[in-house]
Design an enzyme around this catalytic site. Structure first.
Site, mmCIF file in Angstrom:
data_model
loop_
_atom_site.group_PDB
_atom_site.id
_atom_site.type_symbol
_atom_site.label_atom_id
_atom_site.label_comp_id
_atom_site.label_asym_id
_atom_site.label_seq_id
_atom_site.Cartn_x
_atom_site.Cartn_y
_atom_site.Cartn_z
ATOM 1 N N LYS A 24 0.906 -1.368 -0.351
ATOM 2 C CA LYS A 24 -0.268 0.262 -0.480
ATOM 3 C C LYS A 24 0.664 1.546 0.074
ATOM 4 O O LYS A 24 0.133 1.878 -0.291
ATOM 5 C CB LYS A 24 -1.337 0.085 0.873
ATOM 6 C CG LYS A 24 -1.609 1.541 1.457
ATOM 7 C CD LYS A 24 -2.283 2.023 2.420
ATOM 8 C CE LYS A 24 -1.079 2.163 3.749
ATOM 9 N NZ LYS A 24 -1.706 2.470 5.296
ATOM 10 N N SER A 25 1.758 1.676 1.069
ATOM 11 C CA SER A 25 2.926 2.044 0.759
ATOM 12 C C SER A 25 3.403 3.130 -0.393
ATOM 13 O O SER A 25 3.717 4.083 -0.520
ATOM 14 C CB SER A 25 3.656 1.993 2.076
ATOM 15 O OG SER A 25 3.219 2.334 3.838
ATOM 16 N N ARG A 29 3.143 5.702 -2.820
ATOM 17 C CA ARG A 29 3.977 6.581 -2.846
ATOM 18 C C ARG A 29 4.061 6.609 -4.839
ATOM 19 O O ARG A 29 4.424 7.712 -5.255
ATOM 20 C CB ARG A 29 5.452 6.131 -2.732
ATOM 21 C CG ARG A 29 4.790 6.575 -0.841
ATOM 22 C CD ARG A 29 6.394 6.237 -0.475
ATOM 23 N NE ARG A 29 6.745 6.502 1.188
ATOM 24 C CZ ARG A 29 5.796 6.026 2.184
ATOM 25 N NH1 ARG A 29 4.178 5.474 1.996
ATOM 26 N NH2 ARG A 29 5.305 6.964 3.584
ATOM 27 N N SER A 170 3.014 10.962 13.513
ATOM 28 C CA SER A 170 2.386 10.330 11.935
ATOM 29 C C SER A 170 3.979 10.952 11.487
ATOM 30 O O SER A 170 4.202 12.141 11.144
ATOM 31 C CB SER A 170 1.557 10.523 11.422
ATOM 32 O OG SER A 170 1.574 9.947 9.917
ATOM 33 N N SER A 171 4.839 10.107 10.715
ATOM 34 C CA SER A 171 5.513 10.191 9.544
ATOM 35 C C SER A 171 5.178 10.639 8.287
ATOM 36 O O SER A 171 6.259 11.194 7.140
ATOM 37 C CB SER A 171 6.524 9.223 9.512
ATOM 38 O OG SER A 171 5.795 8.204 9.066
ATOM 39 N N ASP A 308 2.968 -1.088 12.439
ATOM 40 C CA ASP A 308 1.162 -1.859 11.867
ATOM 41 C C ASP A 308 1.243 -3.239 11.836
ATOM 42 O O ASP A 308 -0.030 -3.959 11.789
ATOM 43 C CB ASP A 308 0.903 -1.622 10.211
ATOM 44 C CG ASP A 308 1.231 -0.450 9.773
ATOM 45 O OD1 ASP A 308 0.487 1.272 11.039
ATOM 46 O OD2 ASP A 308 0.693 0.080 8.717
ATOM 47 N N LYS A 335 -4.570 6.073 15.022
ATOM 48 C CA LYS A 335 -5.037 5.408 13.569
ATOM 49 C C LYS A 335 -6.692 5.521 13.398
ATOM 50 O O LYS A 335 -6.934 6.157 13.769
ATOM 51 C CB LYS A 335 -3.586 4.021 13.514
ATOM 52 C CG LYS A 335 -2.868 4.121 13.818
ATOM 53 C CD LYS A 335 -1.509 4.498 12.850
ATOM 54 C CE LYS A 335 0.225 4.709 13.386
ATOM 55 N NZ LYS A 335 0.394 4.453 11.796
ATOM 56 N N ARG A 339 -6.084 1.987 18.287
ATOM 57 C CA ARG A 339 -5.400 0.366 18.637
ATOM 58 C C ARG A 339 -4.810 0.303 19.781
ATOM 59 O O ARG A 339 -5.201 -1.220 19.831
ATOM 60 C CB ARG A 339 -3.910 0.367 17.391
ATOM 61 C CG ARG A 339 -5.330 0.121 15.600
ATOM 62 C CD ARG A 339 -3.057 0.394 15.546
ATOM 63 N NE ARG A 339 -4.570 0.231 13.819
ATOM 64 C CZ ARG A 339 -3.312 0.580 12.479
ATOM 65 N NH1 ARG A 339 -2.340 0.921 12.648
ATOM 66 N NH2 ARG A 339 -4.873 0.439 11.030
#
Ligand code: S3P
Ligand code: PEP
Length: 418
Positions: A24-25, A29, A170-171, A308, A335, A339
């Site tokens: 996904k990441s 990108r 968050s990054s 994650d 998130k 979580r």
């Protein structure tokens, strides 16, 4: 898929090879970089899931054109020139943190106004640091709902230069700013005002940007342009954690293909946590294998870089012979759901002694009782808690289709393991 999915424990150890869908990441990108590269890029191995459909819709709203070929997991992207592009005006980022945090700076490159919004779940997640940073680099920003949250409108162009952003929430704020930076007039030089979480994702951001021709060193990006590129996307390492975790929980062997020693994804380090618990991990340039007797020890581990996979570990930890303490992940309260609270609440309902800590959680191993798990519209709650169903009878997963956010075929692939 039923509203509630009952799971059946395995009767023999696992012996399986699996290739999870695309990352996904990396897909999201590559979509940003391809959309900002004037010309045609081809992305192979792409993820087709709700989060990447959200990104495809978002870059399409900025004028990129995408041809989707899901059978061949390929996306062909015709990129834009942000200095002349106009926006459709409204972007629905759905549930996707990456889409929303990456598209805000990209949309702010354009000299027209774009509103970014999402589901109620996404509206509850923080955006203040990226909205503030965009103002600093020249954007007109309107916070249309609660200050610091979506919906928000942005309009450019961006002069760039120096900007400060926090790292502890968050990054994705940092990654989003970096990816838009080659198209800012003066490039960008970012200073962090607090320690960065999810560090490997920023390294991934740089790697994808460089593959598309950007010049980036550490947190400094030179003004320039992206180059259309043919880019291959590796399988999703967070998704792989469930299959590697399955080998640990059920015993036996699982090989994940397509994720090897040179992966761009920090989450491949989840296998090292399983090794600390007593599983055997082997890697090749193109695969990783976890072999386990099913006998595991608890661990004390900081998962700030690989958060994650913290819920996956919580599920595995249930079957260890000593407690597991996960640290460094207080930020995952922001998130898809809280979580830390969600995983502790659900394990406690199964009779497991789990407790919330300020920076994570502690799991005391035990025998889970038959339980219908709630999943909080969080794909990772559903995928993680499904691991208990591989070993313990009477486990059911509510709202199993919530996995569509990143892995629509998860339960089919899980069943195919056996
Ligand atoms: O940049 C990315 O692709 C991601 C970064 C991480 O988020 P945070 O930086 O908010 O921890 C991760 O949890 C998310 O699934 C994907
Ligand atoms: C946190 C996640 O996603 P995002 O932030 O991209 O919505 C995730 O996939 O676990």
């Amino acid at each position: 898929m039923p509203d509630v999915l009952p799971l059946t424990p395995l009767t023999s150890p696992l012996d399986a090879t699996v290739r999870p869908p695309g990352s996904k990441s990396i897909t999201n990108r590559a979509l940003i970089c391809a959309a900002l590269a004037p010309g045609t890029s081809t992305l192979t191995g792409a993820l087709f899931a709700d989060d990447t459909q959200a990104m495809m819709g978002a870059v399409t709203a900025l004028g990129a054109r995408i041809d989707q070929d899901p059978d061949n997991r390929t996306l062909t992207v015709a990129g834009i020139d942000p200095s002349t592009a106009t926006t459709a005006g409204l972007i629905d980022a759905r549930q996707s943190g990456t889409t929303s945090r990456f598209i805000l700076p990209a949309a702010a490159l354009l000299n027209t106004r774009t509103v970014v919004d999402g589901t109620p779940q996404l509206r509850a997640r923080p955006f203040g640091p990226i909205l503030d940073a965009l103002r600093e680099v020249g954007a007109q920003v309107e916070e249309l709902g609660e200050p610091g949250y979506l919906p928000a409108a942005v309009r450019g162009p961006l002069h760039g230069g120096k900007v400060e952003v926090s790292g502890h929430i968050s990054s994705q704020f940092l990654s989003g700013l970096l990816m838009a930076a080659p198209l800012m007039r003066d490039g960008l030089s970012v200073s962090l005002t607090s320690p960065l979480v999810s560090v490997p994702y920023v390294e991934m951001t740089r790697a994808v940007m460089i593959a598309f021709g950007a010049q980036v060193t550490d947190l400094d990006v030179t003004a320039g342009a992206y180059t259309p590129t043919a880019y291959a996307i590796e399988p999703d390492a967070s998704a792989a954690s469930y299959f590697l975790g399955a080998a640990a929980v059920a015993g036996g062997r699982v090989t994940v293909s397509g994720l090897g020693t040179n992966s761009l994804q920090g989450d491949v380090a989840f296998a090292d946590v399983l090794a600390q618990m007593g599983a055997t991990v082997t890697r090749t340039p193109n695969s990783m294998t976890v072999t386990s007797s099913g006998r595991l020890h608890g661990v004390d581990v900081d998962m700030a870089d690989i958060s994650d996979t913290a819920q996956t570990l919580a599920a595995v930890a249930v079957y260890a012979d000593s407690p597991t303490r996960v640290r460094g992940i207080g930020f995952i309260r922001g998130k898809e759901t809280n979580r830390v609270a969600a995983v502790v609440t659900e394990l406690r309902r199964a009779g497991i002694d789990a407790t919330e800590d300020e920076d994570g959680f502690t799991i005391i191993p035990g025998l889970p009782r038959p339980t219908r798990f709630a999943t909080y519209e969080d794909h990772r709650m559903a995928m993680s808690l499904s691991l208990l169903g591989l070993r313990s009878p009477g486990i059911e997963i509510e709202d199993p289709t919530c996995v569509a956010k990143t892995y629509p075929n998860y339960f089919t692939d899980l069943a195919a393991l056996t």
